[in-house]
Write a protein that holds these residues in place. Sequence first.
Motif, PDB file in Angstrom:
ATOM      1  N   ARG A  11     -24.017 -23.450 -10.860  1.00 64.25           N
ATOM      2  CA  ARG A  11     -23.810 -24.798 -10.322  1.00 64.25           C
ATOM      3  C   ARG A  11     -25.150 -25.512 -10.231  1.00 64.25           C
ATOM      4  NH1 ARG A  11     -20.970 -21.142  -7.646  1.00 64.25           N
ATOM      5  NH2 ARG A  11     -22.795 -20.763  -6.328  1.00 64.25           N
ATOM      6  N   VAL A  14     -26.975 -32.559  -8.935  1.00 60.65           N
ATOM      7  CA  VAL A  14     -27.570 -33.715  -9.592  1.00 60.65           C
ATOM      8  C   VAL A  14     -27.735 -34.843  -8.578  1.00 60.65           C
ATOM      9  CG1 VAL A  14     -27.276 -35.490 -11.362  1.00 60.65           C
ATOM     10  CG2 VAL A  14     -26.674 -33.115 -11.866  1.00 60.65           C
ATOM     11  N   GLY A  34     -23.990 -34.626 -18.232  1.00 61.69           N
ATOM     12  CA  GLY A  34     -22.687 -34.063 -17.912  1.00 61.69           C
ATOM     13  C   GLY A  34     -22.148 -33.192 -19.030  1.00 61.69           C
ATOM     14  N   LEU A  37     -24.079 -29.889 -19.251  1.00 69.92           N
ATOM     15  CA  LEU A  37     -23.629 -28.938 -18.235  1.00 69.92           C
ATOM     16  C   LEU A  37     -22.336 -28.262 -18.675  1.00 69.92           C
ATOM     17  CD1 LEU A  37     -24.295 -30.971 -14.940  1.00 69.92           C
ATOM     18  CD2 LEU A  37     -25.709 -29.159 -15.924  1.00 69.92           C
ATOM     19  N   LEU A  44     -20.769 -28.835 -11.383  1.00 72.58           N
ATOM     20  CA  LEU A  44     -21.584 -29.911 -10.823  1.00 72.58           C
ATOM     21  C   LEU A  44     -21.398 -30.041  -9.322  1.00 72.58           C
ATOM     22  CD1 LEU A  44     -23.322 -32.573 -11.148  1.00 72.58           C
ATOM     23  CD2 LEU A  44     -21.135 -33.765 -11.437  1.00 72.58           C
ATOM     24  N   TYR A  46     -22.670 -32.919  -6.538  1.00 76.70           N
ATOM     25  CA  TYR A  46     -23.323 -34.236  -6.476  1.00 76.70           C
ATOM     26  C   TYR A  46     -22.926 -34.949  -5.186  1.00 76.70           C
ATOM     27  CZ  TYR A  46     -19.197 -37.119  -7.664  1.00 76.70           C
ATOM     28  OH  TYR A  46     -17.994 -37.773  -7.653  1.00 76.70           O
ATOM     29  N   SER A  58     -20.416 -37.323 -13.113  1.00 77.69           N
ATOM     30  CA  SER A  58     -19.296 -36.549 -12.553  1.00 77.69           C
ATOM     31  C   SER A  58     -18.072 -36.627 -13.456  1.00 77.69           C
ATOM     32  CB  SER A  58     -18.955 -37.038 -11.146  1.00 77.69           C
ATOM     33  OG  SER A  58     -18.565 -38.399 -11.147  1.00 77.69           O
ATOM     34  N   VAL A  61     -18.519 -34.322 -16.523  1.00 81.42           N
ATOM     35  CA  VAL A  61     -18.328 -32.897 -16.219  1.00 81.42           C
ATOM     36  C   VAL A  61     -16.855 -32.606 -15.963  1.00 81.42           C
ATOM     37  CG1 VAL A  61     -18.897 -31.028 -14.618  1.00 81.42           C
ATOM     38  CG2 VAL A  61     -20.671 -32.643 -15.329  1.00 81.42           C
ATOM     39  N   VAL A  68     -16.134 -29.880 -10.268  1.00 80.03           N
ATOM     40  CA  VAL A  68     -16.997 -30.900  -9.679  1.00 80.03           C
ATOM     41  C   VAL A  68     -16.738 -30.943  -8.181  1.00 80.03           C
ATOM     42  CG1 VAL A  68     -17.521 -33.373  -9.560  1.00 80.03           C
ATOM     43  CG2 VAL A  68     -17.019 -32.305 -11.774  1.00 80.03           C
ATOM     44  N   SER A 106     -25.830 -24.957  -4.708  1.00 81.98           N
ATOM     45  CA  SER A 106     -26.433 -25.135  -6.026  1.00 81.98           C
ATOM     46  C   SER A 106     -27.457 -24.062  -6.365  1.00 81.98           C
ATOM     47  CB  SER A 106     -27.100 -26.512  -6.103  1.00 81.98           C
ATOM     48  OG  SER A 106     -26.176 -27.536  -5.805  1.00 81.98           O
TER      49      SER A 106
END
Length: 215
Positions: A11, A14, A34, A37, A44, A46, A58, A61, A68, A106
């Motif tokens: 993970r 961002v 995105g 990844l 992700l 965020y 987002s 991804v 996400v 993360s």
Amino acid sequence: MEMKQSSKFKRVCVFCGSSQGKKSSYKDAAIELGKELVSRNIDLVYGGGSIGLMGHVSQAVYSGGRHVVGVIPKTLMPPEITGETVGEVKAVADMHERKAEMARRSDAFIALPGGYGTMEELLEVITWAQLGIHDKPVGMLNVDGYYNPLLQFIDKAVEEGFIRPNARHIIVSAPSARDLIKRMEEYYPRHERVASKLSWEMEQLAYSANCDIFR
């Protein structure tokens, strides 16, 4: 069938603007990140919402089939403020808890172009690395030289003796998402920590079990 690459990161958090900026290259870079990844099977984390660069990265991804999670203070959750978050929503009490939760979830951090909030988040995780709170890579996606003035400022701080030269290496930067993630996967800490990560972990356990920013 397109083969996906593996990554040491599960993970990535961002940080980026809730605005799109004036250049289309910023939007393009967010979408490229995105997709990169997704190609590496990375989920992700965020700051939630669907506006600006946050929305572009987002959605890229999420559309690519990866998980996400948007971490957002309850005060900012109304759609008229931040839009609709895709994927999982993690509501928190305030901005301090937001940053701690994003960090806890993360394995690494990447900053796209952004404003005050992005700068504050980026500099805080750099500071945490310097202090020894974490040893996770911190990357700047330097789109069209956006971060050049900040990097020049940091180099000036090294020159003037406010940042140790080996701590300058905490920051990883590259102009493209692919190059940045590759460099981040090769990163290893060179700087002397102010305190050991174990010391920070023990202190935190004594303080609160609900605000973990460590691995």
